[in-house]
Design a protein around this motif. Structure first.
Motif, PDB file in Angstrom:
ATOM      1  N   TYR A 165     -11.895  42.209   7.572  1.00 57.83           N
ATOM      2  CA  TYR A 165     -11.340  43.119   8.897  1.00 57.83           C
ATOM      3  C   TYR A 165     -11.193  44.420   9.479  1.00 57.83           C
ATOM      4  N   MET A 189      -6.935  42.684   1.689  1.00 55.76           N
ATOM      5  CA  MET A 189      -6.733  42.930   2.445  1.00 55.76           C
ATOM      6  C   MET A 189      -4.769  42.884   2.479  1.00 55.76           C
ATOM      7  N   THR A 190      -4.582  44.022   2.829  1.00 52.54           N
ATOM      8  CA  THR A 190      -2.770  44.185   1.998  1.00 52.54           C
ATOM      9  C   THR A 190      -1.802  43.189   3.455  1.00 52.54           C
ATOM     10  N   GLY A 191      -1.120  41.601   2.758  1.00 58.29           N
ATOM     11  CA  GLY A 191      -0.557  41.380   2.966  1.00 58.29           C
ATOM     12  C   GLY A 191      -1.059  39.637   3.377  1.00 58.29           C
ATOM     13  N   GLY A 192      -2.351  39.849   2.523  1.00 57.63           N
ATOM     14  CA  GLY A 192      -3.017  38.604   2.487  1.00 57.63           C
ATOM     15  C   GLY A 192      -3.757  38.025   3.403  1.00 57.63           C
ATOM     16  N   GLU A 193      -3.648  38.659   4.896  1.00 60.15           N
ATOM     17  CA  GLU A 193      -3.769  37.809   6.369  1.00 60.15           C
ATOM     18  C   GLU A 193      -4.851  37.403   5.782  1.00 60.15           C
ATOM     19  N   VAL A 194      -6.220  37.678   5.318  1.00 59.63           N
ATOM     20  CA  VAL A 194      -7.460  37.539   5.943  1.00 59.63           C
ATOM     21  C   VAL A 194      -7.710  35.993   4.756  1.00 59.63           C
ATOM     22  N   GLN A 196      -6.504  33.112   4.800  1.00 55.10           N
ATOM     23  CA  GLN A 196      -6.426  32.274   5.491  1.00 55.10           C
ATOM     24  C   GLN A 196      -7.113  32.509   6.364  1.00 55.10           C
ATOM     25  N   ASP A 197      -7.995  33.322   6.682  1.00 56.90           N
ATOM     26  CA  ASP A 197      -8.967  32.846   7.886  1.00 56.90           C
ATOM     27  C   ASP A 197     -10.053  31.510   7.577  1.00 56.90           C
ATOM     28  N   ARG A 260     -12.515  42.836  13.112  1.00 57.70           N
ATOM     29  CA  ARG A 260     -10.917  43.645  13.954  1.00 57.70           C
ATOM     30  C   ARG A 260     -11.259  44.765  14.080  1.00 57.70           C
ATOM     31  N   GLN A 262      -9.177  46.087  12.016  1.00 61.22           N
ATOM     32  CA  GLN A 262      -7.810  45.888  11.661  1.00 61.22           C
ATOM     33  C   GLN A 262      -7.099  46.855  10.569  1.00 61.22           C
ATOM     34  N   LYS A 264      -4.930  48.313   7.335  1.00 58.49           N
ATOM     35  CA  LYS A 264      -2.946  48.196   7.423  1.00 58.49           C
ATOM     36  C   LYS A 264      -2.412  49.334   6.929  1.00 58.49           C
TER      37      LYS A 264
END
Length: 274
Positions: A165, A189-194, A196-197, A260, A262, A264
């Motif tokens: 991202y 990615m901190t938080g691990g959002e990516v 789940q993509d 993106r 994006q 963090k």
């Protein structure tokens, strides 16, 4: 393990182990597990406050020092020529080592305008043989360009936040032009959002791998150096088990399409914390 050759001829493992946000007492068992798993590159920093734990793990590992690649960093409050030399001595003592393989400026902190003097102190350490390579973290192109203009030793790498991202393509192109590697911190990615993509999870399912393994593999095939962090033994092993599969050109492109911009972490020009 895959190695890359830095611009001064030094070989560095392309996959390393990071210990950001790992307390000192947890760093020792985490690094011990990483070394047991097969990692040979360990990335720490003064500000992480875990150099002691990293050093203890190295001392007890039984791995020959020449087979290890140890990175640490000078923190913002220690920048400036004389302060950097003192900070390096203190890091070396905490690590229990005679030298480090790579010493980095942690942030440019342009508001204080002392990263050039800091880098010149690192050049002295390099020429004196106390570090095998020097580089930077979180430097934008204008910060790197200033070092190229005012200093003698080209940084071997620029360690920056980088993940699907936030792909840093312009910075990667600039660094590649000057034979400077990009090293990815927070590669998942901190938080691990990516993680789940849908694109990542589908590619992972196709290979029978985890999303984290797919992202690490994407970094490797993008010619980046990557330093995932974990204190969980199973994930330390999982993150290392990425050399038995390859992403196709189509899969690489699908991941590349996720960018993106994006971020963090802090924007480097605005990070002036000391």
């Amino acid at each position: 393990m895959q190695y890359v050759t830095l611009n001064n001829g030094l070989e560095m493992p392309q996959l390393g182990f990071g210990v950001w946000q790992v307390p000192d007492e947890e760093a020792e068992p985490a690094v011990a597990k990483a070394l047991e798993t097969g990692y040979r590159s360990i990335d720490t920093a003064k500000v992480y406050e875990n150099e002691h734990g990293v050093g203890r793990a190295i001392a007890k590992s039984g791995v020959a020092r020449e087979d290890l690649f140890i990175t640490t960093k000078v923190w913002n409050s220690d920048q400036g020529y004389d302060a950097t030399l003192k900070a390096f001595d203190a890091s070396l003592e905490r690590l229990g080592l005679d030298y480090v393989d790579l010493y980095l400026i942690h942030w440019p902190t342009p508001e204080f305008d002392d990263y050039v003097d800091t880098y010149k102190a690192m050049e002295k350490l390099y020429h004196d043989g106390r570090v095998k390579a020097i580089g930077v973290c979180n430097f934008n192109t204008e910060h790197v360009q200033r070092l190229l203009d005012e200093c003698d030793v080209v940084p071997v790498l620029n360690q920056v936040e980088c993940h699907p991202y936030l792909q840093q393509n312009d910075l990667k192109a600039f660094c590649a032009k000057h034979n400077i590697f990009v090293e990815a911190w927070s590669p998942l990615m901190t938080g691990g959002e990516v993680l789940q993509d849908d694109v990542i999870t589908k590619i992972a399912a196709n290979h029978g791998k985890t999303p984290a393994q797919v992202i690490i593999r994407w970094h490797l095939q993008s010619n980046a150096i990557v330093i995932p962090k974990s204190v969980t033994p199973s994930r330390i092993e999982e993150n290392f088990n990425v050399f038995d599969f390859e992403l196709s050109a189509d899969e690489m492109q699908r991941i590349s399409s996720l960018d993106r911009n994006q971020r963090k972490g802090p924007e480097p020009s605005e990070m002036n914390k000391r």
